[in-house]
Design an enzyme around this catalytic site. Structure first.
Site, PDB file in Angstrom:
ATOM      1  CB  VAL A  12      -1.007   0.042   1.191  1.00  0.00           C
ATOM      2  CG1 VAL A  12      -2.075  -1.035   1.041  1.00  0.00           C
ATOM      3  CG2 VAL A  12      -0.288  -0.043   2.527  1.00  0.00           C
ATOM      4  CG  ASN A  17      -8.214  -3.952   7.228  1.00  0.00           C
ATOM      5  OD1 ASN A  17      -8.499  -3.748   8.411  1.00  0.00           O
ATOM      6  ND2 ASN A  17      -7.648  -5.076   6.799  1.00  0.00           N
ATOM      7  CE1 TYR A  33      -1.486  -0.180  14.654  1.00  0.00           C
ATOM      8  CE2 TYR A  33      -2.559   0.545  16.684  1.00  0.00           C
ATOM      9  CZ  TYR A  33      -2.581  -0.188  15.507  1.00  0.00           C
ATOM     10  OH  TYR A  33      -3.702  -0.912  15.178  1.00  0.00           O
ATOM     11  CB  ALA A  34      -1.623   5.623  19.488  1.00  0.00           C
ATOM     12  CB  ALA A  35       0.760   9.272  16.271  1.00  0.00           C
TER      13      ALA A  35
HETATM   14  P1  NAI Z   1      -3.427  -8.817  10.456  1.00  0.00           P
HETATM   15  O1  NAI Z   1      -1.952  -8.764  10.691  1.00  0.00           O
HETATM   16  O2  NAI Z   1      -4.125 -10.105  10.580  1.00  0.00           O
HETATM   17  O3  NAI Z   1      -3.766  -8.200   9.018  1.00  0.00           O
HETATM   18  C1  NAI Z   1      -3.081  -7.107   8.480  1.00  0.00           C
HETATM   19  C2  NAI Z   1      -2.855  -7.371   7.000  1.00  0.00           C
HETATM   20  O4  NAI Z   1      -2.236  -6.217   6.423  1.00  0.00           O
HETATM   21  C3  NAI Z   1      -1.921  -8.565   6.739  1.00  0.00           C
HETATM   22  O5  NAI Z   1      -2.509  -9.466   5.831  1.00  0.00           O
HETATM   23  C4  NAI Z   1      -0.674  -7.910   6.163  1.00  0.00           C
HETATM   24  O6  NAI Z   1       0.017  -8.742   5.220  1.00  0.00           O
HETATM   25  C5  NAI Z   1      -1.257  -6.680   5.506  1.00  0.00           C
HETATM   26  N1  NAI Z   1      -0.234  -5.669   5.272  1.00  0.00           N
HETATM   27  C6  NAI Z   1       0.742  -5.241   6.123  1.00  0.00           C
HETATM   28  N2  NAI Z   1       1.528  -4.346   5.515  1.00  0.00           N
HETATM   29  C7  NAI Z   1       1.039  -4.194   4.261  1.00  0.00           C
HETATM   30  C8  NAI Z   1       1.439  -3.399   3.156  1.00  0.00           C
HETATM   31  N3  NAI Z   1       2.511  -2.582   3.207  1.00  0.00           N
HETATM   32  N4  NAI Z   1       0.702  -3.469   2.021  1.00  0.00           N
HETATM   33  C9  NAI Z   1      -0.366  -4.303   1.940  1.00  0.00           C
HETATM   34  N5  NAI Z   1      -0.767  -5.096   2.946  1.00  0.00           N
HETATM   35  C10 NAI Z   1      -0.068  -5.029   4.094  1.00  0.00           C
HETATM   36  O7  NAI Z   1      -4.041  -7.759  11.485  1.00  0.00           O
HETATM   37  P2  NAI Z   1      -5.495  -7.102  11.623  1.00  0.00           P
HETATM   38  O8  NAI Z   1      -5.739  -6.958  13.054  1.00  0.00           O
HETATM   39  O9  NAI Z   1      -6.495  -7.781  10.796  1.00  0.00           O
HETATM   40  O10 NAI Z   1      -5.186  -5.651  11.059  1.00  0.00           O
HETATM   41  C11 NAI Z   1      -6.083  -4.933  10.246  1.00  0.00           C
HETATM   42  C12 NAI Z   1      -6.113  -3.489  10.705  1.00  0.00           C
HETATM   43  O11 NAI Z   1      -6.699  -3.418  12.001  1.00  0.00           O
HETATM   44  C13 NAI Z   1      -4.753  -2.812  10.846  1.00  0.00           C
HETATM   45  O12 NAI Z   1      -4.825  -1.502  10.308  1.00  0.00           O
HETATM   46  C14 NAI Z   1      -4.543  -2.739  12.344  1.00  0.00           C
HETATM   47  O13 NAI Z   1      -3.713  -1.675  12.707  1.00  0.00           O
HETATM   48  C15 NAI Z   1      -5.960  -2.527  12.819  1.00  0.00           C
HETATM   49  N6  NAI Z   1      -6.292  -2.815  14.211  1.00  0.00           N
HETATM   50  C16 NAI Z   1      -6.095  -4.061  14.746  1.00  0.00           C
HETATM   51  C17 NAI Z   1      -6.495  -4.342  16.040  1.00  0.00           C
HETATM   52  C18 NAI Z   1      -6.356  -5.698  16.656  1.00  0.00           C
HETATM   53  O14 NAI Z   1      -6.511  -5.819  17.890  1.00  0.00           O
HETATM   54  N7  NAI Z   1      -6.107  -6.754  15.888  1.00  0.00           N
HETATM   55  C19 NAI Z   1      -7.097  -3.286  16.885  1.00  0.00           C
HETATM   56  C20 NAI Z   1      -7.259  -2.026  16.229  1.00  0.00           C
HETATM   57  C21 NAI Z   1      -6.879  -1.809  14.946  1.00  0.00           C
END
Ligand code: NAI
Length: 279
Positions: A62, A89, A154-156
């Site tokens: 991304v 996301n 991250y929070a920022a």
């Molecule tokens: P996850 O690690 O299961 O999924 C994140 C996905 O983003 C992974 O498939 C990863 O390969 C992909 N990704 C990472 N860097 C990338 C890049 N440069 N380009 C394209 N894809 C990339 O984690 P989750 O929890 O499903 O994360 C989704 C969103 O939710 C994130 O933005 C995370 O910050 C946010 N989030 C997660 C929480 C949690 O407790 N799991 C709480 C609050 C927010």
């Protein structure tokens, strides 16, 4: 195969966690899915599950603006130029005291969690504008209710995403594009284990310890990724709502912080024994 008149959603970070759960849920409900991720293997298994006739998948970092524009253009060829829902996301985490997190690692968090969202908005807006009742949706975080120590950068980035959502929900009304976000608490996905602790002061828990120590009640109880997917679904159905919280109670941090930020800060300090005054 093309969308053939189905509604369409484009999801970043679709190979895992909440992105994957959202892809599966929308597909089950008859939508055509665009799945983007840096993780090619994870995308492969998702496509198998969805059926290649029901989705378009693309390996995408991304942070790469040109690749993002190309990915959306290729997706739009499948949907006749329509995009009902853009779900920015993808995200990564870093944890530890601010000065322990290497500068480059912090900047990577900014590049993906904020830069990647901006790239996604630039890439998707032309198609959202062309689609009646479209929605631009982003994953923010409960750490955007009050800035959280040990995940400060991250929070920022998540505060930035939340602010962007608020500003663009006003700006994009003139294009008839709705804008909203979700602030999840603790969701049971890979990021909880993949986020490094750069201060190295807590050993990585075993899978068993992780689940037995995870909160079972309260607003930071561990929630399934599907709860966020349902929330994305609800956001598309809702005409106006700006912020969504998973679980719903997370909204109270936002409300209380608005009134009494120092009180909320005091409560958070109590969660960190390392911050207790020395005897
Ligand atoms: P996850 O690690 O299961 O999924 C994140 C996905 O983003 C992974 O498939 C990863 O390969 C992909 N990704 C990472 N860097 C990338 C890049 N440069 N380009 C394209 N894809 C990339 O984690 P989750 O929890 O499903 O994360 C989704 C969103 O939710 C994130 O933005 C995370 O910050 C946010 N989030 C997660 C929480 C949690 O407790 N799991 C709480 C609050 C927010």
């Amino acid at each position: 195969m093309s969308a053939q008149g189905r509604k369409s959603i484009f999801i970043t970070g679709a190979a895992s966690g909440m992105g994957r759960a959202t892809a599966l849920l929308f597909s089950r409900r008859g939508w055509y899915v665009g799945a983007a991720d840096i993780d090619e293997a994870g995308l492969g298994t998702l496509v198998q599950e969805l059926g290649s006739e029901n989705c378009f998948s693309v390996k995408l970092d991304v942070t790469d603006k040109t690749a993002f524009d190309e990915a959306l253009a290729a997706f739009a060829e499948k949907t006749g130029g329509q995009l009902d829902l853009m779900y920015n996301n993808a995200g990564i985490g870093e944890s530890g005291w601010f000065e322990d997190v290497p500068y480059e690692a912090s900047m990577r968090v900014v590049a993906i969690n904020l830069g990647g969202v901006l790239n996604g908005i630039y890439a998707s807006l032309p198609y959202l504008k062309r689609t009646p009742n479209s929605l631009l949706f982003t994953t923010s975080s409960s750490s955007a209710t009050y800035g959280m120590p040990r995940i400060a950068v991250y929070a920022a980035t998540k505060h930035a995403v939340k602010g962007l959502t608020e500003a663009l929900s006003i700006e994009f009304a003139r294009h008839n594009v709705r804008v909203a976000d979700v602030l999840p608490g603790l969701i049971d996905t890979a990021i909880l284990r993949s986020t490094p602790n750069r201060s190295g002061d807590a050993p990585k828990p075993s899978e068993e310890d992780f689940y037995s120590n995870a909160p079972k009640k309260g607003m930071f109880r561990l929630m399934p990724a599907e709860s966020v997917a349902e929330c994305v679904w609800g956001a598309y159905q809702h005409p106006t709502r700006l912020h969504w919280y998973v679980p719903d109670e997370v909204v109270w941090i936002d409300r209380l912080k608005g009134l009494l930020p120092e009180f909320v800060r005091g409560r958070i300090v109590k969660l960190f024994p390392q911050l207790a005054p020395k005897e």
